[in-house]
Scaffold this motif. Structure first.
Motif, short mmCIF file in Angstrom:
data_model
loop_
_atom_site.label_atom_id
_atom_site.label_comp_id
_atom_site.label_asym_id
_atom_site.label_seq_id
_atom_site.Cartn_x
_atom_site.Cartn_y
_atom_site.Cartn_z
N ALA A 278 0.81 -1.22 0.00
CA ALA A 278 0.00 0.00 0.00
C ALA A 278 0.84 1.26 0.00
CB ALA A 278 -0.94 0.00 1.20
N ASP A 279 2.08 1.19 0.50
CA ASP A 279 2.91 2.39 0.52
C ASP A 279 4.31 2.10 -0.02
OD1 ASP A 279 3.81 0.84 2.60
OD2 ASP A 279 4.08 2.51 4.01
N LYS A 280 4.38 1.23 -1.04
CA LYS A 280 5.68 0.91 -1.62
C LYS A 280 5.86 1.59 -2.97
CE LYS A 280 6.82 -3.46 0.64
NZ LYS A 280 7.08 -4.91 0.45
N LEU A 281 7.03 2.18 -3.15
CA LEU A 281 7.37 2.89 -4.37
C LEU A 281 7.96 1.92 -5.39
CD1 LEU A 281 9.30 5.86 -2.71
CD2 LEU A 281 6.85 5.73 -3.14
N VAL A 282 7.85 2.30 -6.65
CA VAL A 282 8.60 1.63 -7.71
C VAL A 282 9.63 2.64 -8.21
CG1 VAL A 282 8.50 0.49 -9.96
CG2 VAL A 282 6.62 0.21 -8.33
N GLY B 192 3.91 18.76 1.03
CA GLY B 192 3.47 17.46 1.51
C GLY B 192 4.65 16.52 1.67
N LYS B 193 4.59 15.72 2.74
CA LYS B 193 5.70 14.82 3.02
C LYS B 193 5.16 13.54 3.65
CE LYS B 193 9.44 16.64 4.67
NZ LYS B 193 10.41 17.28 5.61
N THR B 194 5.73 12.42 3.28
CA THR B 194 5.36 11.14 3.87
C THR B 194 6.55 10.21 3.75
OG1 THR B 194 3.71 9.38 3.90
CG2 THR B 194 4.39 10.20 1.73
N HIS B 195 6.35 8.95 4.11
CA HIS B 195 7.40 7.95 4.02
C HIS B 195 6.84 6.69 3.38
CE1 HIS B 195 8.97 10.76 6.99
NE2 HIS B 195 10.18 10.29 6.72
N ALA B 196 7.74 5.90 2.80
CA ALA B 196 7.29 4.71 2.07
C ALA B 196 8.42 3.70 2.00
CB ALA B 196 6.82 5.10 0.67
N ASN C 173 -2.16 10.27 -1.60
CA ASN C 173 -3.09 10.91 -0.66
C ASN C 173 -2.33 11.71 0.40
OD1 ASN C 173 -5.29 9.81 -1.97
ND2 ASN C 173 -5.49 8.09 -0.56
N CYS C 174 -1.22 11.16 0.87
CA CYS C 174 -0.45 11.85 1.90
C CYS C 174 0.24 13.10 1.37
CB CYS C 174 0.58 10.90 2.50
SG CYS C 174 -0.15 9.47 3.36
N ALA D 91 3.31 11.14 10.87
CA ALA D 91 2.31 12.08 11.36
C ALA D 91 1.78 12.90 10.19
CB ALA D 91 2.92 12.99 12.42
N GLY D 92 0.46 12.93 10.05
CA GLY D 92 -0.16 13.64 8.93
C GLY D 92 -0.57 12.73 7.78
N ASP D 93 -0.17 11.46 7.83
CA ASP D 93 -0.54 10.52 6.76
C ASP D 93 -2.04 10.26 6.74
OD1 ASP D 93 2.00 10.21 5.84
OD2 ASP D 93 2.26 8.13 6.50
N TRP D 94 -2.52 9.83 5.58
CA TRP D 94 -3.87 9.28 5.43
C TRP D 94 -3.73 7.79 5.13
CZ3 TRP D 94 -8.31 11.50 6.71
CH2 TRP D 94 -8.39 12.89 6.74
N VAL D 95 -4.48 6.96 5.87
CA VAL D 95 -4.52 5.53 5.59
C VAL D 95 -5.96 5.14 5.33
CG1 VAL D 95 -2.48 5.08 7.00
CG2 VAL D 95 -4.75 4.90 8.04
N GLN D 96 -6.14 4.11 4.51
CA GLN D 96 -7.47 3.62 4.17
C GLN D 96 -7.68 2.29 4.88
OE1 GLN D 96 -7.56 3.67 -0.17
NE2 GLN D 96 -8.81 5.52 -0.09
N VAL D 97 -8.77 2.24 5.67
CA VAL D 97 -9.10 1.04 6.43
C VAL D 97 -10.31 0.39 5.79
CG1 VAL D 97 -9.75 0.13 8.69
CG2 VAL D 97 -8.20 2.09 8.53
#
Length: 451
Positions: A90-94, A124-128, A148-149, A251-257
């Motif tokens: 769900a949060d892996k880059l290619v 915007g900033k996130t991690h993956a 989304n993040c 912190a600040g991420d959006w996740v889909q449940v």
């Protein structure tokens, strides 16, 4: 000296070499002079210094591994990843092969799973994590969670998450805490779909993240609490299954449940021990706070109550101000009335004194002069009696009444009248009492008739 000229900017290594050579061979007695550099060259130099500082910091934090590259963003093909059954996708880059080669050359696998900070130009900033190194050179393929993040939720997400148009039936302040196992080997759901919002360039930076110990979520809509959050065990299970699909949380991420065919958006309010953590093979405590929708409702209610309180305050102030103004006006009226009464009283005293000076002295009771005894009945109920010589004029009767206040009537506003038979004596008459028909020894009663 570094001269200004029409030449291309030298490489950072060349600039560093020149400066190092100058420092190495400069004698303390020598004086080095630098000619002014172009603003572009200075900017390039300071940018290189900042990059060098960042590079050294990364080497220290990442145990000798440093990578920061700017790549064009594009959406990943989510369906193919789902079909392949890849875990934590769900949060892996290619990423492109060159990135993989650089990381392998630095022995990045020694730090465990390769994780990255992804930053967009909008802040915007996130991690993956990384799925594979098969993207075209200069391009990074982003899953929907990362998009989304970086750029926010799609505008249609709120309407598709639940039927959120019903009235708020309850407010859930906090669903409590759950203890979730983020590293369970069970299957994880892949990305829900590709994002068409990926555009422009993003910075991808290798980061070594600590393992997470705590996360606090905030649902976008209250439906998550109504459907999932009422049962702590169900909440723990749903969140645990969700996190099986992720490598990192920031912190600040959006996740889909996902639950029963519905995707619920949750925002990451806080993670510990740092602002970004790895969720691979770690135990995490989790809290779920009130939804954004609930907070918005409560905020709107508080604002409405504040507006109503402000309206009541203003109404009270206006009422108090109006009452104060009314009191001031009443006091002013009373003061004016008192002033008017005082002026009238002073004027009456002055008139009475003036009129008294115009009246001849009263004849004594045993006087043998021809006279009449007159009784004057005043409007205020008082009575006046006086003896008048028959040679006195009619005007003196008015002057006498005025000198005594005339029962509150002003001079010229009344006339003297005999009732039986009715006879009016005008103040303008120059006749004497004898000339108007009064006889010696008579006792007559006059009324003051207001005109």
């Amino acid at each position: 000296a570094i001269n200004q000229g029409n030449i291309s900017a030298p490489s950072p290594a060349a600039i560093a070499g020149q400066v190092t050579s100058m420092r190495a061979f400069a004698h303390p007695s020598m004086h080095l002079s630098f000619k002014p550099c172009s603003p572009q060259l200075l900017a390039y130099w300071f940018h290189w210094l900042q990059e060098e500082e960042r590079h050294q910091q990364d080497l220290e934090e990442n145990r000798g591994v440093s990578l920061r590259v700017q790549l064009a963003a594009a959406p990943v093909d989510a369906q193919s990843i789902v079909a392949r059954g890849i875990k934590r996708a769900a949060d892996k880059l290619v990423l492109p092969p060159s990135v993989g080669s650089s990381l392998m050359a630095q022995d990045a696998p020694k730090n465990g799973a390769m994780l990255f900070e992804v930053a967009a130009s909008n802040g915007g900033k996130t991690h993956a994590g990384v799925l594979e190194f098969t993207a075209p050179e200069g391009v990074v393929l982003l899953p929907e969670k990362v998009a989304n993040c970086l750029w926010g939720l799609p505008s249609s997400s709120s309407s598709s998450s639940d039927g959120g148009g019903t009235a708020l039936s309850s407010v859930v302040a906090d669903s409590g805490s759950s203890y979730i196992r983020a590293g369970s080997p069970s299957a994880a759901a892949g990305p829900a779909g590709s994002s068409s919002r990926c555009s422009g360039h993003v910075w991808v930076r290798y980061k070594r993240l600590p393992k997470g110990t705590y996360v606090r979520f905030q649902p976008e809509l209250r439906a998550f609490h109504e459907v999932v959050g009422q049962d702590p065990e169900l909440l723990r299970h749903v969140l645990e299954e969700c996190l099986h699909g992720y490598c990192t949380l920031s912190a600040g991420d959006w996740v889909q449940v996902p639950y029963e065919g519905v995707q619920y958006n949750l925002r990451v309010l806080e993670v510990q021990p740092g602002p970004a953590v790895s969720v691979i093979d770690t135990d995490m405590a989790a809290d779920v706070g009130p939804s954004i929708e609930t907070e918005g409702y409560l905020r709107a209610q508080e604002e409405q109550e504040a507006r109503e309180a402000e309206r009541q305050r203003q109404l009270k102030e206006e009422t108090e101000r109006a009452a104060a103004e009314a009191l001031e006006a009443e006091a002013a009226v009373q003061a004016a009335a008192a002033q008017q009464q005082a002026e009238e009283a002073a004027r009456r005293l002055q008139i009475q004194a003036e009129k008294a000076a115009l009246v001849s002295p009263e004849l004594p009771a045993d006087s043998q002069e021809p006279h009449v005894t007159l009784l004057f009945r005043l409007p205020d109920g008082a009575r006046l009696s006086r003896r008048f010589h028959l040679h006195q004029h009619v005007q003196e009767m008015y002057d006498f009444c005025d000198s005594k206040g005339a029962g509150g009537l002003w001079p010229g506003t009344y006339r003297l009248v005999l009732q039986y038979p009715r006879q009016v004596f005008s103040p303008d008459s120059c006749a004497t009492l004898e000339e108007v028909g009064l006889g010696a020894g008579q006792q007559l009663a006059f009324f003051l008739e207001h005109v």
